[in-house]
Motif scaffolding. Structure first.
Motif, short mmCIF file in Angstrom:
data_model
loop_
_atom_site.label_atom_id
_atom_site.label_comp_id
_atom_site.label_asym_id
_atom_site.label_seq_id
_atom_site.Cartn_x
_atom_site.Cartn_y
_atom_site.Cartn_z
N MET A 170 0.85 -1.17 0.00
CA MET A 170 0.00 0.00 0.00
C MET A 170 0.90 1.24 0.00
O MET A 170 1.76 1.38 0.84
N ASP A 171 0.68 2.10 -0.96
CA ASP A 171 1.47 3.31 -1.13
C ASP A 171 0.59 4.52 -0.82
O ASP A 171 -0.34 4.82 -1.58
N GLN A 172 0.85 5.19 0.31
CA GLN A 172 0.02 6.31 0.73
C GLN A 172 -0.04 7.41 -0.32
O GLN A 172 -1.09 8.02 -0.53
N LEU A 173 1.08 7.69 -0.97
CA LEU A 173 1.11 8.75 -1.98
C LEU A 173 0.24 8.37 -3.18
O LEU A 173 -0.54 9.19 -3.67
N ALA A 174 0.33 7.11 -3.64
CA ALA A 174 -0.49 6.65 -4.76
C ALA A 174 -1.98 6.70 -4.39
O ALA A 174 -2.82 7.13 -5.18
N THR A 175 -2.29 6.27 -3.16
CA THR A 175 -3.67 6.31 -2.69
C THR A 175 -4.17 7.75 -2.65
O THR A 175 -5.28 8.05 -3.08
N GLY A 176 -3.33 8.65 -2.14
CA GLY A 176 -3.71 10.06 -2.06
C GLY A 176 -3.97 10.67 -3.43
O GLY A 176 -4.97 11.39 -3.63
N LYS A 177 -3.11 10.37 -4.39
CA LYS A 177 -3.30 10.89 -5.75
C LYS A 177 -4.57 10.32 -6.38
O LYS A 177 -5.28 11.01 -7.12
N PHE A 178 -4.87 9.06 -6.05
CA PHE A 178 -6.08 8.43 -6.56
C PHE A 178 -7.32 9.10 -5.97
O PHE A 178 -8.28 9.38 -6.70
N ILE A 179 -7.31 9.38 -4.68
CA ILE A 179 -8.43 10.08 -4.03
C ILE A 179 -8.63 11.44 -4.71
O ILE A 179 -9.75 11.82 -5.04
N LEU A 180 -7.54 12.16 -4.92
CA LEU A 180 -7.60 13.47 -5.57
C LEU A 180 -8.23 13.36 -6.96
O LEU A 180 -9.14 14.11 -7.31
N ARG A 181 -7.75 12.41 -7.74
CA ARG A 181 -8.25 12.25 -9.11
C ARG A 181 -9.73 11.90 -9.12
O ARG A 181 -10.53 12.49 -9.86
N LYS A 182 -10.13 10.96 -8.27
CA LYS A 182 -11.53 10.54 -8.23
C LYS A 182 -12.43 11.67 -7.71
O LYS A 182 -13.55 11.84 -8.20
N ARG A 183 -11.94 12.44 -6.74
CA ARG A 183 -12.72 13.57 -6.23
C ARG A 183 -12.95 14.59 -7.33
O ARG A 183 -14.07 15.07 -7.53
N LYS A 184 -11.91 14.88 -8.10
CA LYS A 184 -12.04 15.85 -9.18
C LYS A 184 -12.95 15.33 -10.30
O LYS A 184 -13.70 16.11 -10.89
N GLU A 185 -12.89 14.03 -10.56
CA GLU A 185 -13.79 13.43 -11.56
C GLU A 185 -15.25 13.60 -11.16
O GLU A 185 -16.12 13.70 -12.01
N LYS A 186 -15.51 13.62 -9.86
CA LYS A 186 -16.87 13.80 -9.34
C LYS A 186 -17.22 15.29 -9.20
O LYS A 186 -18.30 15.63 -8.71
N ASN A 187 -16.29 16.17 -9.61
CA ASN A 187 -16.48 17.63 -9.51
C ASN A 187 -16.78 18.07 -8.09
O ASN A 187 -17.64 18.92 -7.86
N LEU A 188 -16.06 17.50 -7.15
CA LEU A 188 -16.22 17.86 -5.74
C LEU A 188 -15.00 18.64 -5.27
O LEU A 188 -13.87 18.31 -5.64
N THR A 189 -15.21 19.64 -4.44
CA THR A 189 -14.11 20.31 -3.78
C THR A 189 -13.74 19.50 -2.55
O THR A 189 -14.50 18.62 -2.12
N GLN A 190 -12.58 19.80 -1.97
CA GLN A 190 -12.21 19.13 -0.72
C GLN A 190 -13.27 19.40 0.33
O GLN A 190 -13.63 18.52 1.10
N GLU A 191 -13.75 20.62 0.37
CA GLU A 191 -14.75 21.01 1.35
C GLU A 191 -16.04 20.21 1.18
O GLU A 191 -16.63 19.73 2.16
N GLN A 192 -16.48 20.03 -0.05
CA GLN A 192 -17.71 19.28 -0.31
C GLN A 192 -17.57 17.81 0.08
O GLN A 192 -18.47 17.25 0.71
N LEU A 193 -16.45 17.20 -0.28
CA LEU A 193 -16.22 15.81 0.09
C LEU A 193 -16.12 15.68 1.61
O LEU A 193 -16.70 14.77 2.21
N ALA A 194 -15.42 16.62 2.23
CA ALA A 194 -15.28 16.59 3.68
C ALA A 194 -16.64 16.67 4.37
O ALA A 194 -16.90 15.93 5.33
N GLU A 195 -17.50 17.53 3.87
CA GLU A 195 -18.83 17.68 4.46
C GLU A 195 -19.63 16.39 4.33
O GLU A 195 -20.29 15.96 5.29
N LYS A 196 -19.55 15.74 3.19
CA LYS A 196 -20.27 14.48 2.98
C LYS A 196 -19.78 13.39 3.93
O LYS A 196 -20.55 12.53 4.34
N LEU A 197 -18.49 13.43 4.28
CA LEU A 197 -17.89 12.39 5.11
C LEU A 197 -17.84 12.75 6.59
O LEU A 197 -17.48 11.92 7.43
N GLY A 198 -18.14 14.01 6.92
CA GLY A 198 -18.10 14.43 8.31
C GLY A 198 -16.69 14.63 8.85
O GLY A 198 -16.42 14.37 10.02
#
Length: 102
Positions: free
Chosen positions: A1-29
């Motif tokens: 498990m590579d934390q950096l690869a996982t982080g980049k994947f989260i970033l890419r998938k979040r952007k594909e969903k057109n979500l800001t960090q704030e929006q994703l954070a709010e959905k997840l609490g």
């Protein structure tokens, strides 16, 4: 498990969903700073939130841990339940001991 690869994947998938960090954070609490830490590979999501994160990003736990989308014909060694159990046990071991030595 590579934390950096996982982080980049989260970033890419979040952007594909057109979500800001704030929006994703709010959905997840969680805070947007927490999302930032995940995306920069500074830390991994707590096992208690992994399923919700995967649902929001429409990915599997395996994909999250691998940091990439799973090929349709790929063979899985572990399933989501096994990975979630492993994450939970690992994070429990990393917590400081609360036992008081007498």
């Amino acid at each position: 498990m590579d934390q950096l690869a996982t982080g980049k994947f989260i970033l890419r998938k979040r952007k594909e969903k057109n979500l800001t960090q704030e929006q994703l954070a709010e959905k997840l609490g969680v805070s947007n700073k927490t999302i930032s830490k995940w995306e920069t590979g500074k830390c991994m999501p707590d096992y208690s939130i992994v399923r919700s994160l995967c649902e929001e990003l429409e990915i599997t736990v395996v994909e999250l841990m691998d940091g990439e989308e799973t090929e349709e014909k790929s063979v899985r060694t572990y399933d989501d339940v096994q990975i979630m159990d492993l994450l939970r046990r690992t994070q429990e071991l990393e917590k400081p001991s609360r036992a008081i030595n007498r």
